[in-house]
Motif scaffolding. Sequence first.
Motif, short mmCIF file in Angstrom:
data_model
loop_
_atom_site.label_atom_id
_atom_site.label_comp_id
_atom_site.label_asym_id
_atom_site.label_seq_id
_atom_site.Cartn_x
_atom_site.Cartn_y
_atom_site.Cartn_z
N LYS A 80 24.16 -35.99 -74.30
CA LYS A 80 23.19 -35.17 -74.93
C LYS A 80 22.33 -36.20 -75.71
N SER A 82 21.10 -35.82 -78.83
CA SER A 82 21.66 -35.87 -80.32
C SER A 82 22.49 -37.11 -80.17
N GLU A 229 20.97 -22.76 -71.74
CA GLU A 229 20.06 -24.23 -72.22
C GLU A 229 20.29 -24.13 -73.48
N ASN A 230 19.81 -25.44 -73.88
CA ASN A 230 19.91 -25.86 -75.53
C ASN A 230 18.92 -26.61 -75.67
N HIS A 239 14.46 -31.49 -77.22
CA HIS A 239 14.96 -32.06 -75.76
C HIS A 239 15.70 -30.61 -75.30
N GLY A 241 18.35 -28.89 -72.73
CA GLY A 241 19.49 -29.55 -71.59
C GLY A 241 20.37 -28.43 -71.58
N THR A 242 21.64 -28.57 -71.06
CA THR A 242 22.54 -27.67 -70.99
C THR A 242 23.38 -27.42 -72.39
N LYS A 244 25.99 -27.65 -75.61
CA LYS A 244 26.65 -28.75 -75.90
C LYS A 244 27.99 -29.25 -75.27
N TRP A 246 28.40 -28.57 -72.10
CA TRP A 246 27.99 -28.24 -70.64
C TRP A 246 28.46 -27.14 -69.98
#
Length: 381
Positions: A80, A82, A229-230, A239, A241-242, A244, A246
Amino acid sequence: MSGTVSAYETAAGKRYRVRYRKPDKSQTDKRGFRTKKEAELFLASVTVSKARGEYLDPALSRVAVAQLYETWIIGKKSLKPSAFAQLPIAWRLHVEPKWGAREVGGILPSEVRTWVTELTQDKPDGTKGRSATVALRALGVLAGVLDVAVDDRRIARNPARGMKNLPRKPKRKAGRVYLTHDQVHTLAAESARPELVLTLAYTGLRWGEAAALRVRSVNLLRQRLHVEENAVQVDGVIHVGTPKTWQIRSVPFPKFLAPLLERAARGKGPDDLLFGDGTSHLRPPRYGTGWFEGAVARVQARDDQFPRITAHDLRHTAASLAIAAGANVKALQRMLGHESAAITLDVYADLFDDDLSAVSANLETAAREQSVGKSWAALLA
């Protein structure tokens, strides 16, 4: 033995050289042994390691740590954003200055242990030592790079793994803040985004998950939010993505939230973002001057008992309210998107501890109801 031992003269006296063939049949040597016995023992160890398929070419161990870092960090780009962002910082500030130019084959466990200890110690010039978290992250970067050396058969074992007596990360602070239902609604009424405050406090979504919700993510009929999503802000950049862990998940929300979520989706298409203008992801409230802290300050001006909280504390509040409503550990894990129920128990152990007295009382009630007419005194006799 598949090799020879021969003597040669140096300014310091007689020394011995070992010549042998590597598994690829090329010839190499190692010199500098003070006694013939030392040279013969080395040759014997090489012969045994080749027979077992455990031979390591000394030439390969002379690569610098910095050369392998590039290979290692590329493999970490699947993390991720972060989590990944912390690794180059740890390398640049702590690992590279100490280890970047060192050959992987010459690093000793004792050196690594001393380095980690020194990272956390205050310096003579008054500079404060680094926290255990920073020191352990730096150690993790070095260990990861040296794992590449082990995998490439440059070194037999990783000198940065398996260490004892490492600095300990501080335990989570006790006294985490949980709002009551009344406090949540008071804060929402005072804020510029009441629908978002209530969503966070009653679903336990992380900020990035809420910011990434789209109109199609809301199922008003089943009262579910589909979290897939995140949207995380790292160094000022969002950013997407999926989630935290997944794990895509479905999170319930109370019925009173439906009209507010419906209003947030009004005039937007299915793929538009639910909160905000529908196009740009909402950024976390600015520290000190953001809309969320402003709402907290206004409530505190009227109620000096209202706690100082952050937007993330609403996630903890959601856990507290869900447990009070009867949610079990597994349900709470799925709601919050934790990787395992063990993590949920670890994070919110204080909430479940508070429930022990209720368990005891409920067992007492159930036992009495099921044993009407039986004498407990007879069992105790």
